[in-house]
Motif scaffolding. Structure first.
Motif, PDB file in Angstrom:
ATOM      1  N   LEU A   1       0.824  -1.210   0.000  1.00  0.00           N
ATOM      2  CA  LEU A   1       0.000   0.000   0.000  1.00  0.00           C
ATOM      3  C   LEU A   1       0.857   1.258   0.000  1.00  0.00           C
ATOM      4  CD1 LEU A   1      -2.981  -0.838   2.371  1.00  0.00           C
ATOM      5  CD2 LEU A   1      -2.881  -0.916  -0.122  1.00  0.00           C
ATOM      6  N   ARG A   2       1.880   1.296   0.826  1.00  0.00           N
ATOM      7  CA  ARG A   2       2.759   2.474   0.885  1.00  0.00           C
ATOM      8  C   ARG A   2       3.524   2.653  -0.430  1.00  0.00           C
ATOM      9  NH1 ARG A   2       2.111   6.135   4.572  1.00  0.00           N
ATOM     10  NH2 ARG A   2       4.273   6.712   4.462  1.00  0.00           N
ATOM     11  N   THR A   3       3.937   1.533  -1.027  1.00  0.00           N
ATOM     12  CA  THR A   3       4.707   1.587  -2.266  1.00  0.00           C
ATOM     13  C   THR A   3       3.863   2.100  -3.430  1.00  0.00           C
ATOM     14  OG1 THR A   3       6.105  -0.243  -1.540  1.00  0.00           O
ATOM     15  CG2 THR A   3       6.044   0.190  -3.889  1.00  0.00           C
ATOM     16  N   VAL A   4       2.603   1.722  -3.470  1.00  0.00           N
ATOM     17  CA  VAL A   4       1.711   2.119  -4.563  1.00  0.00           C
ATOM     18  C   VAL A   4       1.090   3.495  -4.307  1.00  0.00           C
ATOM     19  CG1 VAL A   4      -0.466   1.525  -5.716  1.00  0.00           C
ATOM     20  CG2 VAL A   4       1.214  -0.249  -5.226  1.00  0.00           C
ATOM     21  N   GLU A   5       0.807   3.786  -3.050  1.00  0.00           N
ATOM     22  CA  GLU A   5       0.069   5.004  -2.720  1.00  0.00           C
ATOM     23  C   GLU A   5       0.812   6.283  -3.095  1.00  0.00           C
ATOM     24  OE1 GLU A   5      -2.896   5.777   0.816  1.00  0.00           O
ATOM     25  OE2 GLU A   5      -0.820   5.971   1.510  1.00  0.00           O
ATOM     26  N   LYS A   6       2.093   6.380  -2.787  1.00  0.00           N
ATOM     27  CA  LYS A   6       2.815   7.621  -3.048  1.00  0.00           C
ATOM     28  C   LYS A   6       2.877   7.961  -4.543  1.00  0.00           C
ATOM     29  CE  LYS A   6       6.773  10.452  -2.011  1.00  0.00           C
ATOM     30  NZ  LYS A   6       8.039  10.601  -1.321  1.00  0.00           N
ATOM     31  N   PRO A   7       3.307   7.018  -5.411  1.00  0.00           N
ATOM     32  CA  PRO A   7       3.312   7.382  -6.825  1.00  0.00           C
ATOM     33  C   PRO A   7       1.909   7.677  -7.369  1.00  0.00           C
ATOM     34  CG  PRO A   7       4.161   5.141  -6.520  1.00  0.00           C
ATOM     35  CD  PRO A   7       3.902   5.704  -5.170  1.00  0.00           C
ATOM     36  N   LEU A   8       0.898   6.992  -6.836  1.00  0.00           N
ATOM     37  CA  LEU A   8      -0.475   7.280  -7.244  1.00  0.00           C
ATOM     38  C   LEU A   8      -0.845   8.716  -6.888  1.00  0.00           C
ATOM     39  CD1 LEU A   8      -3.313   6.472  -8.252  1.00  0.00           C
ATOM     40  CD2 LEU A   8      -3.757   5.602  -5.944  1.00  0.00           C
ATOM     41  N   LEU A   9      -0.549   9.109  -5.646  1.00  0.00           N
ATOM     42  CA  LEU A   9      -0.839  10.475  -5.215  1.00  0.00           C
ATOM     43  C   LEU A   9      -0.051  11.495  -6.026  1.00  0.00           C
ATOM     44  CD1 LEU A   9      -0.871   9.948  -1.347  1.00  0.00           C
ATOM     45  CD2 LEU A   9      -2.858  10.328  -2.832  1.00  0.00           C
ATOM     46  N   GLU A  10       1.216  11.204  -6.274  1.00  0.00           N
ATOM     47  CA  GLU A  10       2.051  12.129  -7.058  1.00  0.00           C
ATOM     48  C   GLU A  10       1.477  12.334  -8.458  1.00  0.00           C
ATOM     49  OE1 GLU A  10       6.420  11.285  -5.034  1.00  0.00           O
ATOM     50  OE2 GLU A  10       5.809  10.089  -6.767  1.00  0.00           O
ATOM     51  N   LEU A  11       1.108  11.245  -9.100  1.00  0.00           N
ATOM     52  CA  LEU A  11       0.583  11.328 -10.453  1.00  0.00           C
ATOM     53  C   LEU A  11      -0.753  12.070 -10.498  1.00  0.00           C
ATOM     54  CD1 LEU A  11       0.829  10.538 -13.439  1.00  0.00           C
ATOM     55  CD2 LEU A  11      -0.413   8.447 -12.869  1.00  0.00           C
ATOM     56  N   VAL A  12      -1.642  11.739  -9.584  1.00  0.00           N
ATOM     57  CA  VAL A  12      -2.954  12.391  -9.573  1.00  0.00           C
ATOM     58  C   VAL A  12      -2.821  13.876  -9.256  1.00  0.00           C
ATOM     59  CG1 VAL A  12      -5.187  12.483  -8.385  1.00  0.00           C
ATOM     60  CG2 VAL A  12      -4.255  10.287  -9.120  1.00  0.00           C
ATOM     61  N   MET A  13      -1.959  14.217  -8.314  1.00  0.00           N
ATOM     62  CA  MET A  13      -1.762  15.636  -8.000  1.00  0.00           C
ATOM     63  C   MET A  13      -1.166  16.376  -9.200  1.00  0.00           C
ATOM     64  SD  MET A  13      -3.129  16.077  -5.124  1.00  0.00           S
ATOM     65  CE  MET A  13      -2.626  17.766  -4.812  1.00  0.00           C
ATOM     66  N   GLU A  14      -0.258  15.734  -9.906  1.00  0.00           N
ATOM     67  CA  GLU A  14       0.331  16.345 -11.100  1.00  0.00           C
ATOM     68  C   GLU A  14      -0.734  16.546 -12.179  1.00  0.00           C
ATOM     69  OE1 GLU A  14       2.970  14.569 -14.636  1.00  0.00           O
ATOM     70  OE2 GLU A  14       3.966  14.489 -12.674  1.00  0.00           O
ATOM     71  N   GLN A  15      -1.519  15.506 -12.422  1.00  0.00           N
ATOM     72  CA  GLN A  15      -2.534  15.561 -13.474  1.00  0.00           C
ATOM     73  C   GLN A  15      -3.660  16.544 -13.167  1.00  0.00           C
ATOM     74  OE1 GLN A  15      -2.622  13.821 -16.584  1.00  0.00           O
ATOM     75  NE2 GLN A  15      -0.472  13.604 -16.021  1.00  0.00           N
ATOM     76  N   THR A  16      -3.938  16.764 -11.881  1.00  0.00           N
ATOM     77  CA  THR A  16      -4.990  17.713 -11.493  1.00  0.00           C
ATOM     78  C   THR A  16      -4.420  19.089 -11.168  1.00  0.00           C
ATOM     79  OG1 THR A  16      -4.901  17.032  -9.158  1.00  0.00           O
ATOM     80  CG2 THR A  16      -6.487  15.876 -10.583  1.00  0.00           C
ATOM     81  N   ARG A  17      -3.135  19.273 -11.457  1.00  0.00           N
ATOM     82  CA  ARG A  17      -2.436  20.541 -11.186  1.00  0.00           C
ATOM     83  C   ARG A  17      -2.602  20.965  -9.722  1.00  0.00           C
ATOM     84  NH1 ARG A  17      -4.396  22.555 -16.797  1.00  0.00           N
ATOM     85  NH2 ARG A  17      -2.585  21.995 -18.047  1.00  0.00           N
ATOM     86  N   ASN A  18      -2.429  19.968  -8.845  1.00  0.00           N
ATOM     87  CA  ASN A  18      -2.485  20.157  -7.382  1.00  0.00           C
ATOM     88  C   ASN A  18      -3.839  20.641  -6.873  1.00  0.00           C
ATOM     89  OD1 ASN A  18       0.150  19.260  -6.737  1.00  0.00           O
ATOM     90  ND2 ASN A  18       0.943  21.176  -7.563  1.00  0.00           N
ATOM     91  N   ASN A  19      -4.876  20.394  -7.639  1.00  0.00           N
ATOM     92  CA  ASN A  19      -6.232  20.721  -7.198  1.00  0.00           C
ATOM     93  C   ASN A  19      -6.709  19.583  -6.294  1.00  0.00           C
ATOM     94  OD1 ASN A  19      -9.100  20.771  -7.056  1.00  0.00           O
ATOM     95  ND2 ASN A  19      -9.165  22.117  -8.843  1.00  0.00           N
TER      96      ASN A  19
END
Length: 83
Positions: free
Chosen positions: A34-52
């Protein structure tokens, strides 16, 4: 990549992880994954949503406060007061 392909990718990598242990028993695999997958998932989603954060929370199916908590846990957001 469809859901099935993503699942196969994860399964393959987990098999490799267990092989790499060379017979040693794994410990806390669930939390590690969970920790290994969660961080890159959050990074990608935050990038794609322009930190919204509202949009990111919606994409992830999370409450915005839960998203903020996870961002802080992963060092992606200052835990200080909002402002």
């Amino acid at each position: 990549m469809g859901h099935d392909k993503l699942e196969a990718c994860v399964r393959g990598n987990l098999h490799q992880y267990l092989d790499d242990l060379q017979g040693q028993e794994p410990n806390n695999m669930y939390e590690m994954l969970l920790r290994t997958v969660e961080k890159p998932l959050l990074e990608l989603v935050m990038e794609q949503t322009r930190n919204n954060q509202s949009k990111a929370a919606q994409w992830l199916g999370l409450n915005r406060n839960t998203l903020r908590k996870k961002l802080v846990e992963h060092g992606m957001l200052d835990a200080g007061p909002r402002g």
